[in-house]
Design an enzyme around this catalytic site. Structure first.
Site, PDB file in Angstrom:
ATOM      1  N   HIS A   1       1.245   9.041  -6.438  1.00 37.82           N
ATOM      2  CA  HIS A   1       1.694  10.440  -6.541  1.00 37.82           C
ATOM      3  C   HIS A   1       2.247  10.705  -7.947  1.00 37.82           C
ATOM      4  O   HIS A   1       2.105  11.810  -8.485  1.00 37.82           O
ATOM      5  CB  HIS A   1       2.756  10.744  -5.495  1.00 37.82           C
ATOM      6  CG  HIS A   1       2.196  11.054  -4.137  1.00 37.82           C
ATOM      7  ND1 HIS A   1       1.231  12.005  -3.923  1.00 37.82           N
ATOM      8  CD2 HIS A   1       2.488  10.531  -2.916  1.00 37.82           C
ATOM      9  CE1 HIS A   1       0.942  12.069  -2.639  1.00 37.82           C
ATOM     10  NE2 HIS A   1       1.691  11.183  -1.994  1.00 37.82           N
TER      11      HIS A   1
ATOM     12  N   GLU B   1       2.891   5.891  -3.076  1.00 37.29           N
ATOM     13  CA  GLU B   1       3.941   6.719  -3.675  1.00 37.29           C
ATOM     14  C   GLU B   1       3.844   6.722  -5.203  1.00 37.29           C
ATOM     15  O   GLU B   1       4.023   7.760  -5.844  1.00 37.29           O
ATOM     16  CB  GLU B   1       5.318   6.239  -3.229  1.00 37.29           C
ATOM     17  CG  GLU B   1       5.554   6.299  -1.731  1.00 37.29           C
ATOM     18  CD  GLU B   1       5.324   7.675  -1.117  1.00 37.29           C
ATOM     19  OE1 GLU B   1       5.352   8.685  -1.871  1.00 37.29           O
ATOM     20  OE2 GLU B   1       5.098   7.756   0.091  1.00 37.29           O
TER      21      GLU B   1
ATOM     22  N   HIS C   1      -1.512  16.416   5.412  1.00 32.96           N
ATOM     23  CA  HIS C   1      -1.712  15.127   6.080  1.00 32.96           C
ATOM     24  C   HIS C   1      -2.760  15.239   7.181  1.00 32.96           C
ATOM     25  O   HIS C   1      -3.510  14.291   7.427  1.00 32.96           O
ATOM     26  CB  HIS C   1      -0.398  14.622   6.676  1.00 32.96           C
ATOM     27  CG  HIS C   1       0.654  14.317   5.656  1.00 32.96           C
ATOM     28  ND1 HIS C   1       1.639  15.215   5.317  1.00 32.96           N
ATOM     29  CD2 HIS C   1       0.861  13.220   4.884  1.00 32.96           C
ATOM     30  CE1 HIS C   1       2.414  14.670   4.393  1.00 32.96           C
ATOM     31  NE2 HIS C   1       1.966  13.474   4.108  1.00 32.96           N
TER      32      HIS C   1
ATOM     33  N   ASP D   1       0.824  -1.212   0.000  1.00 32.66           N
ATOM     34  CA  ASP D   1       0.000   0.000   0.000  1.00 32.66           C
ATOM     35  C   ASP D   1       0.855   1.258   0.000  1.00 32.66           C
ATOM     36  O   ASP D   1       0.479   2.276  -0.594  1.00 32.66           O
ATOM     37  CB  ASP D   1      -1.005   0.004   1.158  1.00 32.66           C
ATOM     38  CG  ASP D   1      -0.372  -0.219   2.520  1.00 32.66           C
ATOM     39  OD1 ASP D   1       0.861  -0.376   2.603  1.00 32.66           O
ATOM     40  OD2 ASP D   1      -1.114  -0.249   3.523  1.00 32.66           O
TER      41      ASP D   1
END
Length: 927
Positions: free
Chosen positions: A414, A411, A502, A406
């Site tokens: 992104h 990443e 975040h 995951d």
């Protein structure tokens, strides 16, 4: 976190860019939906969403208009044929990409330009369906900013712009090691727009030794930092972003070594032997290179070297090698096997499930580097750097970060986002960037592992990295935390978690995850992917994201019941137009949406602040209003195109700085003053070579600190009763302390400042009280260091009651700073707040009345990540000492306090995700 800045208005603009940087929210404000028509309650997809601050619509759906020809030409012709609908000049659009998300679907993405300069976040999309003569436009929308009139030629020298970008790093140690890569000019949207030079500033965080990367936009007309926020990751490539930069990123990616496809085996981090796709070389050896897919997948071992060595792959770097097809144990312990297999799994998910060929959609190579460190120390992190994945070597409680599928999916997503919506990594758009990466990272894992959506662990991210503790305790995030905008959104300045990317990601990510649990998972994945690839643009906010997903649902053919399910998921997380107005606060608003280069000043029942809330373009006028009753802000500054701010007021008049080009076309800084009740604006000082700061006003006295840019010498200047300012003499060899955020205090004929001199081997800093009438020092409190020892950091001299207050921080800033005071008659020093207090304000400025001192607690990122409790809050305590109490219980960041009268304080508050000027008459105490 350090807030130290050079004593120049240019650098103070950088250090105080927190609030002005929130200007991103000006162009990413909540979209305004068209009034619902009959039956709208049965059809949650808006037919029209008006743009905010622009005549161009944000979204137009329900179209079926013929558009024959090539995709780009057809899309441009469609926009040109409907000028009244779109209010767009097609000549200002450059084709950025054509995204094919299905055999008969293409999305043309245009980049907006203004006079040949790209507009930050200015992207408009046209969605086409069908082929040939049957091709038609299905919908269109995005962000196109009308009314831009900003100049397109810089007025500030290039070298000065670069220096200002470097000065935006507020810690001197970080500035010393910093580099600034010029990314070119860009127009920042909002009103008339602002011409800025974009720099990527890289350094090392002195506190952690980790990477420090900032995207900095310097106003090229006025010479101040207009916008600054953290890059998406420590390794974000300088050439990742828009237009030609996207192509440069793809072209610069490693191409993968030649060889023949082969299969072999390798151990993974759990000690299992797994099959791997590899490449056989002409010399008979093998490399961890997968040639079985259109996108070559290559995996490199960083062998514990510092992550900084892999910003670009070293010329001699080779993928992991083996003399035979069965790779050795080191391939597993380094994380290379897991990274290699995971990259293939992620590629297959996007290709087989969503029809996307690789991260860029063009089958370009996919590269991973594993097992990197932070200067030889553990590095529990992972990142997409614009070209490749970089995985840290973990620590005592985490495996190699390549272990988690995951995390790899997160990443690599992104990378998909970079090549589609390219969501700006700040505020709500940055939180959506993280949310989408979380969603697909988890979707990839649960799909590949066969985990049911009802499994409690399905929503956890990174739980498989744990060496100790439970998965729930170790997971970085969980998408079923049920957070909402109204109850949980945490507004933060852009220097804190890039505005909460975040902190707030699971609000949006949770809504997406709910869709995957209530709809068919495959339908949900295709829905979210279509919203990303076909509808979202860089500056979109949560409400724009909601509208994008709903519009994507209609284009997928979802029925009304399913669309209502989608709308309900967003409703459950509070993502709907106008949610900010429903957030509860305990403060009284004075100015909504204040976009300020510096914080407010207050006194005598009035506030003064430069703000772009008015109908202006790149200029920042100075306004004033009442702190005691509702009032319409009154403009104090002249009608010009400069930035006005860094103000002071005694409640009767104001003094401030104006920076930019004057009416003669000369760039410089001017000290201005005016009565709050009106009258002429008077100029006290003007220079293009010397930089005044820390303007203060009290009655007929106006003082400021003047710093010579060549010598760095600082001195206090005083204007009495309207006379030209004169230098106040200091003893021979004495100077004012440089590099403080607040250098001067003026009150009732007294000046407070920080003085420094050397005596033999000793360096002395001294909070000092100077009597204007007597022309001499009346109190001084020396702090001495000897034999080259690093001196403590003194800041914010503040006259309050019968005392001089200041902050004092130990070298290296451990534990933050103490608030100290000395009597105006020169008697002993007292400590209002001891060093090491959990509320220690580090070197942030304090503000005080005769009754109370207010400070912003330090906002250092805790080891377990940001939370509301860790964000900076305001505290107040009596000037005579006592227990600090909370000024306000508002969520999010509270910053730039200014004391008014008694216990009343005004500040900039980020609770609702913007920057509101607010006030309270007394502390909230317990929260």
């Amino acid at each position: 976190m350090q807030h130290r800045s050079r004593p120049t208005p240019k650098a103070l603009g950088a250090g105080a860019a927190l609030s002005l940087a929130l200007a991103l929210t000006l162009s990413a404000a909540p979209a305004l939906a068209a009034p619902p028509g009959p039956g709208a309650e049965r059809d949650p997809v808006p037919a029209l969403v008006a743009g905010e601050g622009t005549a161009a619509p944000q979204l137009v759906t329900g179209l079926a208009e013929a558009a024959p020809g090539g995709a780009g030409e057809a899309a441009r012709a469609h926009l040109a044929a409907h000028p009244d609908r779109y209010r767009i000049d097609p000549a200002q659009l450059a084709e950025l990409a054509v995204e094919r998300t299905a055999a008969d679907r293409r999305t043309v993405r245009f980049q907006q330009y203004h006079g040949g300069v790209p507009v930050l976040g200015g992207q408009y999309l046209v969605r086409l369906v069908g082929d040939g003569a049957g091709q038609r436009v299905e919908s269109a929308g995005g962000k196109y900013f009308t009314g831009l009139t900003a100049p397109t030629t810089a007025a500030v020298p290039a070298a000065t712009l670069r220096r200002l970008a470097l000065d935006s790093l507020t810690d001197q140690r970080a500035r010393t090691a910093a580099t600034a890569e010029d990314r070119g000019p860009v127009v920042l949207p909002g009103g008339a727009g602002r011409l800025a030079q974009h720099f990527t500033v890289r350094s090392t965080d002195p506190a952690t030794g980790g990477p420090l990367v900032r995207e900095v936009y310097v106003d090229a007309i006025r010479g101040v930092v207009a916008l600054a926020h953290d890059a998406r990751s420590p390794y974000r490539a300088a050439d990742a972003g828009t237009g030609a930069a996207r192509g440069a990123a793809a072209a610069a990616a490693p191409t993968g070594p030649a060889g023949e496809p082969a299969t072999g085996s390798a151990p993974d981090l759990l000690g299992r032997t797994v099959p791997v796709n590899i490449a056989r070389q002409s010399d008979g050896g093998y490399r961890l290179v997968d040639l079985t897919r259109p996108a070559t997948i290559s995996t490199y071992d960083g062998t514990g070297r510092d992550y900084r060595e892999f910003g670009r792959l070293p010329a001699d770097a080779l993928p992991v090698t083996s003399p035979g097809p069965d790779f050795p144990a080191a391939t597993g312990t380094s994380g290379a096997t897991d990274a290699h297999v995971n990259a293939g799994t992620v590629y297959d998910f996007y290709r087989d499930r969503l029809g996307r060929d690789g991260l860029d959609g063009k089958g370009s190579p996919i590269t991973s580097v594993v097992n990197v460190s932070n200067g030889g120390r553990p590095f529990p992190n992972a990142s997409w750097d614009g070209q490749k994945m970089v995985y840290g070597n973990g620590d005592a409680t985490h495996r190699q970060f390549a272990a988690a599928l995951d995390v790899a999916g997160h990443e690599m997503t992104h990378g998909v986002i970079q090549h589609t919506a390219d969501l700006e990594y700040s505020g709500q758009s940055g939180a959506m960037n993280e949310a989408l990466a979380d969603y697909f990272g988890n979707a990839i894992e649960v799909t590949a592992r066969g985990i049911a959506m009802t499994d409690p662990g399905a929503a956890l991210l990174g739980e498989s990295l744990c060496l100790t503790g439970t998965p729930e305790a170790c997971a970085g995030r969980r998408l079923d935390d049920r957070r909402t905008t109204v109850d949980d959104y945490l507004g933060a300045g852009l220097e804190l978690d890039s505005g909460g990317v975040h902190l707030n990601s699971t609000i949006f990510g949770g809504a997406l995850w709910d869709l995957r649990r209530t709809l068919d998972p495959l339908t949900a994945d295709r829905l979210v992917y279509r919203a990303l690839a076909e509808f979202l643009t860089p500056l979109d906010d949560f409400v724009d994201g909601r509208n994008a997903v709903l519009a994507a649902g209609r284009s997928l053919g979802l029925g009304r019941a399913e669309l209502r399910t989608v709308a309900a998921a967003f409703d459950a997380h509070g993502i709907r137009a106008g949610w900010q107005s429903r957030v509860r606060t305990d403060s009284r608003p004075l100015l909504r949406g204040a976009m300020a280069p510096t914080g407010p000043a207050a006194g005598g029942g009035h506030w003064v602040m430069g703000s772009t809330s008015g109908p202006v373009g790149g200029a920042v006028p100075l306004y004033t209003g009442s702190t005691t009753a509702p009032s319409t802000p009154t403009r104090l500054s002249p009608e010009d195109e400069r930035i006005h701010g860094w103000a002071a007021t005694d409640g009767t008049s104001a003094a401030w700085l104006a920076i930019g080009l004057d009416d003669t076309g000369t760039w410089g800084t001017e000290v201005l003053t005016r009565s709050l009740s009106g009258g002429p604006v008077r100029s006290l000082f003007k220079s293009s070579a010397q930089s005044p700061v820390s303007v203060q006003v009290s009655g007929t006295d106006i003082a400021f600190v003047l710093t010579d840019g060549d010598t760095g010498r600082s001195r206090a200047m005083l204007s009495h009763d309207g006379a030209p300012p004169v230098e106040l003499p200091l003893p021979e060899g004495h100077d004012l302390v440089p590099y403080t955020s607040s250098s001067l205090s003026l009150r009732n004929g007294l000046l407070g400042w920080l003085e420094t001199w050397t005596t033999g081997e000793s360096t002395v800093q001294a909070p000092t009280v100077h009597s204007i009438a007597a022309g001499r020092t009346t109190a001084q409190y020396p702090v001495s260091t000897a034999n080259g020892a690093e001196a403590p950091f003194l800041d914010s001299p503040t006259l309050a009651g019968d005392r001089l207050l200041w902050t004092q921080t130990a070298p290296g800033h451990p534990g933050g700073g103490a608030i100290r005071s000395g009597a105006l008659n020169g008697s002993g020093v007292g400590e209002l707040l001891p060093a090491g207090s959990p509320l220690a304000p580090a070197d942030l400025a304090i503000t005080a009345t005769d009754r109370a001192v207010t400070f912003q607690q330090r906002g250092d990122k805790p080891a377990d990540g940001w939370s509301n409790a860790a964000l900076p809050k305001l505290y107040q305590l009596p000037v005579t000492g006592g227990t600090p109490v909370r000024v306000s219980c508002n969520r999010g960041t509270q910053f730039h306090p200014a004391a008014d009268q008694g216990n009343r304080v005004v500040w900039l508050d980020a609770t609702t995700g913007g920057s509101d000027l607010v006030t309270r008459d007394r502390p909230a105490a317990a929260c």
